[in-house]
Design a protein around this motif. Structure first.
Motif, PDB file in Angstrom:
ATOM      1  N   LEU A 122      51.778  -6.629  28.742  1.00 50.43           N
ATOM      2  CA  LEU A 122      52.675  -7.685  28.823  1.00 50.43           C
ATOM      3  C   LEU A 122      54.134  -7.013  28.487  1.00 50.43           C
ATOM      4  O   LEU A 122      54.238  -6.066  27.917  1.00 50.43           O
ATOM      5  CB  LEU A 122      52.440  -8.716  27.790  1.00 50.43           C
ATOM      6  CG  LEU A 122      51.044  -9.280  28.192  1.00 50.43           C
ATOM      7  CD1 LEU A 122      50.639 -10.385  26.883  1.00 50.43           C
ATOM      8  CD2 LEU A 122      51.067 -10.403  29.337  1.00 50.43           C
ATOM      9  N   GLY A 123      55.136  -7.588  29.101  1.00 49.07           N
ATOM     10  CA  GLY A 123      56.768  -7.260  28.761  1.00 49.07           C
ATOM     11  C   GLY A 123      57.568  -8.021  28.096  1.00 49.07           C
ATOM     12  O   GLY A 123      57.400  -9.510  27.971  1.00 49.07           O
ATOM     13  N   ALA A 124      58.478  -7.484  27.436  1.00 48.65           N
ATOM     14  CA  ALA A 124      59.623  -8.440  26.709  1.00 48.65           C
ATOM     15  C   ALA A 124      60.710  -7.449  26.676  1.00 48.65           C
ATOM     16  O   ALA A 124      60.609  -6.290  27.019  1.00 48.65           O
ATOM     17  CB  ALA A 124      59.002  -8.997  25.406  1.00 48.65           C
ATOM     18  N   ARG A 125      61.971  -8.068  26.150  1.00 48.53           N
ATOM     19  CA  ARG A 125      63.155  -7.312  26.164  1.00 48.53           C
ATOM     20  C   ARG A 125      63.440  -7.578  24.625  1.00 48.53           C
ATOM     21  O   ARG A 125      63.544  -8.689  24.050  1.00 48.53           O
ATOM     22  CB  ARG A 125      64.061  -7.817  27.050  1.00 48.53           C
ATOM     23  CG  ARG A 125      63.994  -7.234  28.439  1.00 48.53           C
ATOM     24  CD  ARG A 125      65.032  -7.228  29.695  1.00 48.53           C
ATOM     25  NE  ARG A 125      64.796  -6.757  30.844  1.00 48.53           N
ATOM     26  CZ  ARG A 125      64.618  -5.459  31.189  1.00 48.53           C
ATOM     27  NH1 ARG A 125      65.036  -4.497  30.151  1.00 48.53           N
ATOM     28  NH2 ARG A 125      64.348  -5.030  32.377  1.00 48.53           N
ATOM     29  N   LEU A 176      63.570  -3.006  27.770  1.00 46.43           N
ATOM     30  CA  LEU A 176      62.119  -3.080  28.144  1.00 46.43           C
ATOM     31  C   LEU A 176      61.058  -2.610  27.097  1.00 46.43           C
ATOM     32  O   LEU A 176      60.986  -1.504  26.799  1.00 46.43           O
ATOM     33  CB  LEU A 176      61.905  -2.820  29.326  1.00 46.43           C
ATOM     34  CG  LEU A 176      60.401  -3.380  29.952  1.00 46.43           C
ATOM     35  CD1 LEU A 176      60.310  -4.773  30.151  1.00 46.43           C
ATOM     36  CD2 LEU A 176      60.333  -2.675  31.373  1.00 46.43           C
ATOM     37  N   VAL A 177      60.237  -3.486  26.577  1.00 47.77           N
ATOM     38  CA  VAL A 177      58.862  -3.202  25.989  1.00 47.77           C
ATOM     39  C   VAL A 177      57.743  -3.787  26.520  1.00 47.77           C
ATOM     40  O   VAL A 177      57.801  -4.666  26.713  1.00 47.77           O
ATOM     41  CB  VAL A 177      59.260  -3.764  24.123  1.00 47.77           C
ATOM     42  CG1 VAL A 177      58.142  -3.535  23.590  1.00 47.77           C
ATOM     43  CG2 VAL A 177      60.421  -2.958  23.835  1.00 47.77           C
ATOM     44  N   ARG A 197      64.598   3.165  30.530  1.00 50.43           N
ATOM     45  CA  ARG A 197      63.835   3.602  29.496  1.00 50.43           C
ATOM     46  C   ARG A 197      63.182   2.257  28.761  1.00 50.43           C
ATOM     47  O   ARG A 197      63.433   1.479  28.879  1.00 50.43           O
ATOM     48  CB  ARG A 197      65.146   4.071  28.152  1.00 50.43           C
ATOM     49  CG  ARG A 197      64.436   4.382  27.077  1.00 50.43           C
ATOM     50  CD  ARG A 197      65.450   4.790  26.096  1.00 50.43           C
ATOM     51  NE  ARG A 197      64.935   5.001  24.681  1.00 50.43           N
ATOM     52  CZ  ARG A 197      65.637   4.706  23.488  1.00 50.43           C
ATOM     53  NH1 ARG A 197      66.762   4.087  23.586  1.00 50.43           N
ATOM     54  NH2 ARG A 197      64.813   5.017  22.416  1.00 50.43           N
ATOM     55  N   THR A 198      61.855   2.781  28.554  1.00 53.41           N
ATOM     56  CA  THR A 198      61.059   1.675  28.143  1.00 53.41           C
ATOM     57  C   THR A 198      60.124   2.205  26.975  1.00 53.41           C
ATOM     58  O   THR A 198      59.911   3.364  27.000  1.00 53.41           O
ATOM     59  CB  THR A 198      60.065   1.332  29.487  1.00 53.41           C
ATOM     60  OG1 THR A 198      60.576   1.178  30.443  1.00 53.41           O
ATOM     61  CG2 THR A 198      58.829   0.156  28.942  1.00 53.41           C
ATOM     62  N   ILE A 199      59.816   1.317  25.903  1.00 57.86           N
ATOM     63  CA  ILE A 199      59.174   1.552  24.778  1.00 57.86           C
ATOM     64  C   ILE A 199      57.507   0.744  25.140  1.00 57.86           C
ATOM     65  O   ILE A 199      57.663  -0.313  25.378  1.00 57.86           O
ATOM     66  CB  ILE A 199      59.543   1.093  23.647  1.00 57.86           C
ATOM     67  CG1 ILE A 199      60.960   1.646  23.226  1.00 57.86           C
ATOM     68  CG2 ILE A 199      58.683   1.123  22.258  1.00 57.86           C
ATOM     69  CD1 ILE A 199      61.082   2.820  23.068  1.00 57.86           C
ATOM     70  N   CYS A 200      56.475   1.540  24.777  1.00 58.26           N
ATOM     71  CA  CYS A 200      55.115   1.192  24.821  1.00 58.26           C
ATOM     72  C   CYS A 200      54.722   1.075  23.497  1.00 58.26           C
ATOM     73  O   CYS A 200      54.799   2.052  22.638  1.00 58.26           O
ATOM     74  CB  CYS A 200      54.358   1.965  25.799  1.00 58.26           C
ATOM     75  SG  CYS A 200      54.865   2.038  27.511  1.00 58.26           S
TER      76      CYS A 200
END
Length: 432
Positions: free
Chosen positions: A292-295, A312-313, A44-47
């Motif tokens: 770009l990604g971050a948690r 993950l965002v 599951r990922t938030i954009c």
């Protein structure tokens, strides 16, 4: 509780590959939301999209980088456990080291080295029937960056080392052969630079105090322990490799000069300030980083949506730089927009956002802007050349991307006007 819009795909991994740079931006428009949910590689990922989202994304109390960068990118682009993957005290320790070599004096030295390399390149190009700017710019940047960093680079090795730096960058969005080329290039480059670090530590190679090679060779971590030679090499590479990557922007700038020739005269007559407008528009308009990604550090709620620890965002970079709500006539190349538009740490983020002192904003952004200003001036006044018919299109599904032809130039002739050595940008690339 507000429900986050969901992308209808069961898993969006293949959609990212198929759509490339505008993947998030496509869904922002399709779902009519600056925040939405997908599944990426099964998780599951938030954009997120927009300046407010960027400000949230760069809040170190909300997000961490640990675990956000896939191993395949660490083993090609940036190196395992590099500064970009650190948080807290360790990130501050290494970021301080990076910022210590970004002083005006250090950047001025790099510009002098680059000016020399551009002039030498122009004399060589004059002897060739045609050259490919992207290939040549990589070598120019590699030679100057290594000299600036204190990394010995024999002439015979310059082109090969430049190609290895690009292979690491090119592997970012690649699979199969591109990925393996990047891994092999990473190993070769780390072996080479680690050998230099060891020579410095043993006193077999003298480098100037305060130079990038000196700083990284003797850097200690947040606990006071000296970095391993391999880790020091990785961070030294992270100072040189991004400079070589500017070849992509230089090639796009050449395309802009060719396709919008009206700006050639304005650049010659309007001074340094207009050159900076032009460079910022190249950075805004042409693709460099997709997202770009971050948690998530700890559970929190934003805009009525729950963010769970470890989630993950992804922050939309490409789309934010092309959003007409922020940039009027966003699909038009128009440097004059920067006469009146205020740049903030969160609305122009081609190399990432946030603040230098407290977050993950690219430490080399000043160098990128100054290098581009110098290169644009050199291309516009330092040489003359013909541009033959060629394919200047670039593919947004390819990450990274650049013009297909690499920008072929024929009949290159130096004008006698040297590349500028005194190149400055505003005290900060954005206004607080």
């Amino acid at each position: 509780m507000q429900t986050i819009p969901r992308d209808p795909s069961l898993d969006s991994t293949l959609d990212v590959v198929r759509e490339g740079f505008p993947f998030i931006w496509n869904r922002v428009r399709g779902l009519h939301s600056d925040i939405f949910q997908i599944r990426l590689m099964g998780q599951r990922t938030i954009c997120l999209h927009g300046p407010e989202a960027a400000q949230l994304f760069y809040d170190p109390a909300r997000f961490v980088r640990t675990g956000a960068v896939p191993r395949r990118i660490q083993t090609t682009l940036m190196g395992k456990d590099a500064v970009q993957t650190q948080d807290g005290a360790e990130h501050r320790c290494r970021k301080d080291a990076f910022m210590s070599v970004m002083t005006p004096q250090s950047r001025a030295r790099l510009m002098r080295l680059l000016a020399h390399e551009w002039q030498a390149a122009a004399e060589y190009w004059a002897e060739q029937e045609e050259i490919v700017l992207f290939d040549e710019a990589q070598e120019v940047l590699c030679r100057a960056a290594c000299a600036w960093a204190g990394v010995p680079l024999p002439n015979k090795d310059a082109r090969r080392r430049a190609r290895d730096f690009w292979a690491m960058i090119d592997a970012f969005g690649g699979a199969g052969p591109r990925h393996w080329r990047g891994k092999r290039a990473r190993t070769r480059t780390e072996d080479w630079i680690e050998g230099i670090i060891k020579k410095i530590r043993k006193g077999k190679l003298e480098v100037a105090e305060g130079s990038p090679a000196h700083v990284m060779a003797w850097l200690r971590d947040a606990d006071g322990e000296q970095l391993s030679a391999r880790m020091a090499a990785i961070e030294l590479i992270n100072l040189v490799r991004p400079i070589v990557a500017i070849a992509t922007y230089i090639t796009f700038a050449a395309v802009a000069l060719h396709e919008y020739p009206v700006y050639k005269g304005l650049l010659r007559t309007s001074g340094d300030e207009y050159t900076e407008y032009f460079v910022q528009e190249v950075r805004r308009d042409f693709p460099f980083a997709p997202f770009l990604g971050a948690r998530v550090r700890e559970d929190f709620t934003w805009r009525g949506c729950d963010f769970k620890k470890g989630m993950l965002v992804l922050l939309d970079v490409y789309g934010l730089n092309h959003d007409p709500r922020i940039w009027p006539e966003a699909n038009v190349f128009w440097p004059d927009r920067f006469r009146h538009q205020t740049i903030s740490p969160y609305n122009l983020i081609p190399q990432g956002g946030g603040h230098y002192d407290t977050g993950h904003r690219c430490a080399g952004e000043w160098i990128t802007i100054e290098t581009l200003k110098q290169a644009v001036t050199f291309l516009n006044t330092g040489i003359t050349y013909d541009v033959p018919a060629q394919d200047l299109r670039y593919d947004l599904t390819r990450m990274p991307t650049l013009p297909t032809s690499g920008f072929v130039m024929r009949q290159v002739r130096p004008t006698g006007q040297a590349a500028p050595t005194a190149v400055q940008t505003s005290a900060c690339p954005f206004h607080h």
